[in-house]
Design a protein around this motif. Structure first.
Motif, PDB file in Angstrom:
ATOM      1  N   ASN A 185     -13.385  18.367 -50.433  1.00 56.08           N
ATOM      2  CA  ASN A 185     -14.278  19.365 -49.761  1.00 56.08           C
ATOM      3  C   ASN A 185     -13.681  19.674 -48.560  1.00 56.08           C
ATOM      4  O   ASN A 185     -13.651  20.921 -47.942  1.00 56.08           O
ATOM      5  CB  ASN A 185     -15.613  18.389 -49.196  1.00 56.08           C
ATOM      6  N   SER A 211     -21.180  18.934 -54.860  1.00 55.51           N
ATOM      7  CA  SER A 211     -20.994  20.080 -55.825  1.00 55.51           C
ATOM      8  C   SER A 211     -19.520  20.320 -56.402  1.00 55.51           C
ATOM      9  O   SER A 211     -19.450  20.598 -57.510  1.00 55.51           O
ATOM     10  CB  SER A 211     -21.556  21.366 -55.102  1.00 55.51           C
ATOM     11  N   ILE A 212     -18.656  20.039 -55.334  1.00 60.29           N
ATOM     12  CA  ILE A 212     -17.360  20.393 -55.962  1.00 60.29           C
ATOM     13  C   ILE A 212     -16.800  19.336 -57.134  1.00 60.29           C
ATOM     14  O   ILE A 212     -16.420  19.524 -57.767  1.00 60.29           O
ATOM     15  CB  ILE A 212     -16.057  20.398 -54.815  1.00 60.29           C
ATOM     16  N   ILE A 226     -25.693  29.446 -44.860  1.00 60.48           N
ATOM     17  CA  ILE A 226     -26.689  28.573 -44.996  1.00 60.48           C
ATOM     18  C   ILE A 226     -26.592  27.834 -46.208  1.00 60.48           C
ATOM     19  O   ILE A 226     -26.745  26.668 -45.946  1.00 60.48           O
ATOM     20  CB  ILE A 226     -28.052  29.283 -44.705  1.00 60.48           C
ATOM     21  N   ILE A 227     -26.209  28.539 -47.229  1.00 63.24           N
ATOM     22  CA  ILE A 227     -26.069  27.852 -48.505  1.00 63.24           C
ATOM     23  C   ILE A 227     -24.947  26.726 -48.481  1.00 63.24           C
ATOM     24  O   ILE A 227     -24.968  25.456 -48.890  1.00 63.24           O
ATOM     25  CB  ILE A 227     -26.173  28.601 -49.746  1.00 63.24           C
ATOM     26  N   TYR A 236     -27.345  18.613 -53.294  1.00 59.69           N
ATOM     27  CA  TYR A 236     -26.138  18.629 -53.721  1.00 59.69           C
ATOM     28  C   TYR A 236     -25.132  18.505 -52.846  1.00 59.69           C
ATOM     29  O   TYR A 236     -23.900  18.785 -52.983  1.00 59.69           O
ATOM     30  CB  TYR A 236     -25.719  19.732 -54.884  1.00 59.69           C
ATOM     31  N   ASN A 237     -25.552  18.232 -51.283  1.00 58.50           N
ATOM     32  CA  ASN A 237     -24.605  18.113 -50.263  1.00 58.50           C
ATOM     33  C   ASN A 237     -23.569  17.200 -50.678  1.00 58.50           C
ATOM     34  O   ASN A 237     -23.819  16.020 -50.883  1.00 58.50           O
ATOM     35  CB  ASN A 237     -25.414  17.592 -49.082  1.00 58.50           C
ATOM     36  N   GLY A 238     -22.289  17.630 -50.630  1.00 56.73           N
ATOM     37  CA  GLY A 238     -21.149  16.791 -50.523  1.00 56.73           C
ATOM     38  C   GLY A 238     -20.737  16.546 -52.046  1.00 56.73           C
ATOM     39  O   GLY A 238     -19.528  15.966 -52.407  1.00 56.73           O
ATOM     40  N   ASN A 252     -14.001  12.952 -53.019  1.00 61.72           N
ATOM     41  CA  ASN A 252     -15.011  14.033 -52.682  1.00 61.72           C
ATOM     42  C   ASN A 252     -14.793  14.590 -51.438  1.00 61.72           C
ATOM     43  O   ASN A 252     -14.833  16.026 -51.030  1.00 61.72           O
ATOM     44  CB  ASN A 252     -16.473  13.555 -52.742  1.00 61.72           C
ATOM     45  N   SER A 311     -32.078  33.832 -48.357  1.00 60.73           N
ATOM     46  CA  SER A 311     -31.210  32.175 -48.473  1.00 60.73           C
ATOM     47  C   SER A 311     -32.192  31.376 -49.376  1.00 60.73           C
ATOM     48  O   SER A 311     -31.712  30.625 -50.072  1.00 60.73           O
ATOM     49  CB  SER A 311     -31.331  31.708 -47.183  1.00 60.73           C
ATOM     50  N   SER A 338     -30.889  23.137 -52.431  1.00 65.47           N
ATOM     51  CA  SER A 338     -29.381  22.899 -52.645  1.00 65.47           C
ATOM     52  C   SER A 338     -28.899  21.712 -51.902  1.00 65.47           C
ATOM     53  O   SER A 338     -27.704  21.219 -52.053  1.00 65.47           O
ATOM     54  CB  SER A 338     -28.543  24.081 -52.643  1.00 65.47           C
ATOM     55  N   MET A 339     -29.667  21.266 -50.715  1.00 65.41           N
ATOM     56  CA  MET A 339     -29.107  20.335 -49.826  1.00 65.41           C
ATOM     57  C   MET A 339     -28.944  19.104 -50.645  1.00 65.41           C
ATOM     58  O   MET A 339     -28.207  18.050 -50.259  1.00 65.41           O
ATOM     59  CB  MET A 339     -30.176  20.058 -48.708  1.00 65.41           C
ATOM     60  N   SER A 394     -27.223  34.253 -44.950  1.00 68.19           N
ATOM     61  CA  SER A 394     -27.810  33.274 -46.063  1.00 68.19           C
ATOM     62  C   SER A 394     -26.710  32.477 -46.966  1.00 68.19           C
ATOM     63  O   SER A 394     -26.829  31.458 -47.051  1.00 68.19           O
ATOM     64  CB  SER A 394     -28.591  34.140 -47.231  1.00 68.19           C
ATOM     65  N   THR A 432     -33.237  36.858 -43.996  1.00 66.00           N
ATOM     66  CA  THR A 432     -32.266  35.516 -44.001  1.00 66.00           C
ATOM     67  C   THR A 432     -33.460  34.662 -44.826  1.00 66.00           C
ATOM     68  O   THR A 432     -32.597  33.985 -45.733  1.00 66.00           O
ATOM     69  CB  THR A 432     -32.248  35.166 -42.728  1.00 66.00           C
ATOM     70  N   LEU A 466     -31.183  32.599 -52.950  1.00 62.55           N
ATOM     71  CA  LEU A 466     -29.701  32.012 -53.166  1.00 62.55           C
ATOM     72  C   LEU A 466     -29.721  30.395 -53.390  1.00 62.55           C
ATOM     73  O   LEU A 466     -29.046  29.822 -54.471  1.00 62.55           O
ATOM     74  CB  LEU A 466     -28.815  32.277 -51.994  1.00 62.55           C
ATOM     75  N   LEU A 510     -10.942  22.436 -49.188  1.00 62.81           N
ATOM     76  CA  LEU A 510     -11.728  23.672 -49.703  1.00 62.81           C
ATOM     77  C   LEU A 510     -12.215  24.486 -48.526  1.00 62.81           C
ATOM     78  O   LEU A 510     -12.080  25.541 -48.388  1.00 62.81           O
ATOM     79  CB  LEU A 510     -12.661  23.300 -50.765  1.00 62.81           C
ATOM     80  N   LEU A 570     -23.890  25.450 -45.830  1.00 61.24           N
ATOM     81  CA  LEU A 570     -24.058  24.314 -44.903  1.00 61.24           C
ATOM     82  C   LEU A 570     -24.928  23.298 -45.757  1.00 61.24           C
ATOM     83  O   LEU A 570     -24.465  22.192 -45.488  1.00 61.24           O
ATOM     84  CB  LEU A 570     -24.968  24.758 -43.552  1.00 61.24           C
ATOM     85  N   CYS A 571     -25.767  23.842 -46.527  1.00 58.05           N
ATOM     86  CA  CYS A 571     -26.721  22.775 -47.307  1.00 58.05           C
ATOM     87  C   CYS A 571     -25.634  22.136 -48.084  1.00 58.05           C
ATOM     88  O   CYS A 571     -25.819  20.814 -48.433  1.00 58.05           O
ATOM     89  CB  CYS A 571     -27.856  23.670 -48.302  1.00 58.05           C
ATOM     90  N   LEU A 572     -24.833  22.860 -48.901  1.00 55.47           N
ATOM     91  CA  LEU A 572     -23.874  22.088 -49.873  1.00 55.47           C
ATOM     92  C   LEU A 572     -22.891  21.338 -49.025  1.00 55.47           C
ATOM     93  O   LEU A 572     -22.432  20.422 -49.796  1.00 55.47           O
ATOM     94  CB  LEU A 572     -22.953  23.090 -50.743  1.00 55.47           C
ATOM     95  N   PHE A 573     -22.265  21.428 -47.781  1.00 52.77           N
ATOM     96  CA  PHE A 573     -21.254  20.910 -47.383  1.00 52.77           C
ATOM     97  C   PHE A 573     -21.308  20.273 -46.071  1.00 52.77           C
ATOM     98  O   PHE A 573     -20.641  19.851 -45.360  1.00 52.77           O
ATOM     99  CB  PHE A 573     -19.955  22.113 -47.282  1.00 52.77           C
ATOM    100  N   TYR A 574     -22.661  20.173 -45.530  1.00 52.24           N
ATOM    101  CA  TYR A 574     -22.770  19.840 -44.193  1.00 52.24           C
ATOM    102  C   TYR A 574     -22.202  18.434 -44.091  1.00 52.24           C
ATOM    103  O   TYR A 574     -22.656  17.449 -44.993  1.00 52.24           O
ATOM    104  CB  TYR A 574     -24.113  19.942 -43.630  1.00 52.24           C
ATOM    105  N   SER A 575     -21.721  17.848 -42.941  1.00 52.58           N
ATOM    106  CA  SER A 575     -21.178  16.640 -42.940  1.00 52.58           C
ATOM    107  C   SER A 575     -21.756  16.119 -41.453  1.00 52.58           C
ATOM    108  O   SER A 575     -22.059  17.024 -40.716  1.00 52.58           O
ATOM    109  CB  SER A 575     -19.964  16.530 -42.942  1.00 52.58           C
TER     110      SER A 575
END
Lengths: 469, 316
Positions: free
Chosen positions: A409, B166-167, A451-452, B162-164, A405, B20, B159-160, A448, B16, B23, A412, A454-459
């Motif tokens: 990530n 989602s892919i 931000i999304i 699903y952090n890390g 993962n 956001s 959506s946080m 926005s 925003t 989204l 990508l 970052l929510c999905l991929f922040y480390s």
């Protein structure tokens, strides 16, 4: 306080609201900036505020003495006070253990055992940055390029202004002090470009760099068990990790400063799109490379004293530039590689009477930079040389993936980062000005989406890489 | 700053937040829809698979990557499932165990690691790996709420959760890794001949004669989660709980093992520490690295478990 922390998310708006409430009097704004900068720095360790305050006092006083001195030798004497004190502090906190250790090893190699001379010293965050900033102030006064500041709050704010305090950009007094000593305004251009740059910076740091770092850390922690392919991919990832980490930090710093009505100089200009190493250094950590050029390379004589001295100056500047990054021989070697190739380039250009390379130059520059990054990332000389040896042994077997993962990530996000860079690079508009192209609706939509993302991929990396310097 | 700029700032902030937020919900609910159908992959598929079959198995294995790689459930039960997940600790396991049906007759094999219980920095944050089920599974939601593991931002930006991942979810949705219907959760580690040399280097590196300086203070968070499992086991008399620690190649510290043993005795939990089971067997083919056994080692260990716990009639 870190830019990518909840604390900063709360701190920045609070300071901004109070700051713009005080808009009638810029001097009150400066007092607020000074206090908030000290809070920002003290959040990490309040004890080291004393060093910044000492350094500020010293150069504030010395700057005035240099300006008031009638004779050149007196000016020089005061400049030496600034140089010795600032570099002395830097030497103690950053380099004492390095030189003590090197001394002990050298002595033991000739059979003379020396007791352990190293001390338990903490490296104050940002010391290399604000030391160079205050030094340039005194040197500029000595060179009659700027006037000494007579406003103590303004000067102290110049040294400690929080967006650039701990990792730059290293701002020149000639750019920043006049802004501090005048009324600031926030116009639509600054607002849009600032907001865009802050969020792009966050994306670069928190999403791209930190995700790449997961793979890099896992490979470099066990470098001896990995084959050439894995080490090559990890080193390429590191090249982009450090770029997105530091340029992301600079973007947040420059963007934050814009919210206060300040214009900082740009620090990165797509360095991997360089055809020569010389061009790379005009695009990478620009505030440092221009500092080294103006205060070290030119002071050593630059290219005015013949070919040999020019090459010597180039090499020396890069060696010291390497050492500036950290007290380790790896950084010296890193600087040495750059100095050597810069000299070779200079020689090639003058011999072939050309000014740059063709498209092949992109690959050449990236390969040289890539190899030098191994010394930057590896913990010591032994590991760096092992990795370099493995890279050139061409043992290109199957690639180690580790956490699938994290790897996917990272890959990508790297692709997205490169595409964004490519888009801005080809638009002939700098990243610093890019935000102005968008309408408010479009800008908020882009923010926005970031931000999304970052929510999905922040480390969650602990720090910015350049905090250690 | 004039009033026009003030208006623009307010406009940017409000827009925003609204865009956001919208989204975020769009992404979150889309990912929910997709992820619910994913049954493969460690990110969420295995959890979905577990939740769908947890009431129809007679043996469940919980633990981290070592449980996942060391216990071949097929050797212990025809109808078992190994819920070992990489990088998780007792908090995650305790939460999942609490989702089990109390009345069902099951054997629950819990793999615990001594390191987990003597790690000063352990905060139970591994329970975060269940965040995709926040607000969708009442027991998991309750645990995540009570432990304050989720950040305040997570309550605004769903959506946080699903952090890390989602892919991985999308990948497994479009192209599953394996046929989950024939998957029992065990992921044996194969060591190829080209990996043997590296494996031997890693194993040699793990042997040190360093003085044991590990921390020996029990982590109260870990202990509380262990007590939560015990409390659940008391309410579920039909279930048989077995706690184990699987072998490692070379244990540098024995004190923590002794202390954990004492704690387990005090709690009156059935526990066997197998840390040093293969200490004197220097057969490297049993190992993938210093903490993970190869499929050959896992086969031997699973067989050992089968013999050891004969009385529990594992093989049903």
């Amino acid at each position: 306080m870190l830019f990518n922390s909840i604390e900063y998310l709360i701190f920045l708006p609070i300071v901004l609201i109070i700051y713009w409430t005080l808009k009638a009097n810029y001097k009150n704004q400066n007092i607020l900036l000074l206090i908030s900068s000290y809070v920002f720095y003290g959040w990490w360790d309040y004890r080291f505020l004393s060093l910044i305050i000492f350094s500020s006092f010293l150069d504030y006083y010395v700057g005035q003495r240099i300006e008031e001195a009638k004779e050149q030798k007196h000016k020089k004497r005061w400049l030496l006070v600034s140089l010795c004190s600032n570099l002395g502090l830097l030497g103690i906190f950053k380099y004492y253990n390095f030189f003590a250790d090197t001394f002990a090893i050298s002595m033991s190699s000739i059979g003379w055992e020396v007791n352990d001379l190293t001390l338990n010293i903490i490296l104050p965050v940002g010391i290399s940055f604000y030391t160079f900033q205050t030094l340039s102030y005194s040197i500029d006064i000595y060179r009659n390029q700027i006037k000494a500041s007579r406003d103590i709050v303004s000067f102290f704010t110049f040294v400690s202004l929080f967006p650039q305090l701990v990792a730059g950009p290293i701002e020149r007094a000639s750019n920043l002090i006049p802004q501090i000593q005048n009324k600031r305004n926030l116009n639509l251009t600054l607002l849009k470009t600032g907001v865009f740059q802050i969020f792009i910076g966050l994306f670069r740091k928190v999403a791209i760099a930190d995700n790449l770092g997961v793979y890099v850390d896992s490979v470099y922690a066990n470098y001896e068990i990995h084959n050439s392919s894995t080490l090559l991919v990890a080193t390429i990832f590191y090249a982009f990790q450090i770029y997105f980490d530091f340029s992301g930090y600079s973007d947040i710093a420059i963007g934050s400063a814009k919210m206060f009505g300040f214009k900082f100089n740009r620090n990165f200009n797509f360095p991997y799109f360089s055809k020569t190493l010389t061009e790379f250094w005009r695009r990478w950590h620009m505030s440092l490379s221009f500092w080294l050029r103006d205060y070290l390379y030119i002071s050593l004589g630059g290219n005015r004293k013949g070919v040999i001295i020019t090459y010597r100056n180039l090499l020396l500047t890069m060696l010291i530039g390497g050492l500036w990054h950290g007290s380790s021989w790896n950084f010296v070697i890193w600087g040495g590689i750059h100095g050597l190739f810069l000299s070779l380039e200079k020689y090639t250009f003058s011999a072939l009477k050309i000014r740059t390379f063709n498209t092949f130059g992109y690959l050449y520059t990236f390969i040289v930079v890539l190899i030098s990054w191994v010394f930057f990332r590896a913990p010591d000389f032994h590991s760096a040389s092992t990795i370099i040896t493995e890279l050139f042994s061409f043992n290109y077997g199957s690639l180690f993936i580790g956490d699938i993962n994290a790897f996917v990530n990272g890959l990508l996000l790297l692709l997205i980062g490169i595409l964004i860079d490519l888009k801005i690079f080809r638009s002939n508009v700098t990243l610093e000005d890019y935000g102005i192209r968008f309408s408010t609706i479009k800008l908020t939509f882009i923010v926005s989406v970031i931000i999304i993302m970052l929510c999905l991929f922040y480390s969650t990396a602990e720090n910015f890489i350049y905090f250690q310097f | 700053m004039n009033s026009d700029i003030t208006k623009k700032i307010i406009q940017i902030i409000v827009l925003t937040l609204v865009i956001s937020y919208g989204l975020d919900k769009l992404v979150f609910f889309s990912l929910n829809k997709v992820s619910d159908k994913v049954m493969t992959g460690q990110a969420i598929g295995k959890l979905n698979h577990f939740l769908s079959l947890k009431d129809s198995t007679n043996l469940l294995v919980f633990g981290n990557s070592r449980a996942n790689r060391h216990i071949d459930v097929a050797m212990l039960s025809k109808n078992g499932f190994n819920m070992g997940i990489d990088g998780i600790g007792v908090a995650y396991n305790s939460t999942l165990i609490n989702t089990l049906n109390k009345d069902l007759k099951q054997i629950v094999l819990v793999h615990i690691d001594t390191k987990n219980f003597f790690d000063n920095d352990y905060t139970g944050s591994d329970v975060n790996a269940l965040k995709t089920k926040f607000h969708r599974n009442p027991i998991i939601t309750k645990v995540l709420d009570s432990t304050s593991q989720l950040s305040t931002l997570q309550k605004f930006y769903y959506s946080m959760n699903y952090n890390g991942t989602s892919i991985g979810i999308l990948k497994n949705y479009f192209r599953p890794n394996y046929n989950f219907k024939s998957y029992n959760g065990y992921d044996g580690l194969v060591v190829t001949s080209s990996q043997e040399k590296i494996r031997d280097i890693v194993l040699a590196k793990s042997i040190s004669n360093k003085e044991c300086t590990d921390n020996h203070q029990i982590n109260t968070t870990a202990l509380n989660y262990l007590k939560s499992i015990k409390s659940f086991s008391e309410k579920a008399p039909n279930k048989t709980f077995i706690f184990i620690t699987s072998p490692i190649y070379h244990d540098t510290c024995e004190i923590d093992n002794k202390m954990l043993n004492e704690i387990m005795q005090e709690l009156n939990l059935t526990y066997t520490d197998f840390t040093n089971l293969y200490k004197d067997n220097k057969d490297n083919s049993y190992w993938k690295d210093a903490t993970h056994m190869s499929n050959k080692g896992a086969e031997a260990f699973s067989n050992h478990l089968l013999q050891k716990y004969k009385s529990f009639q594992l093989k049903q």
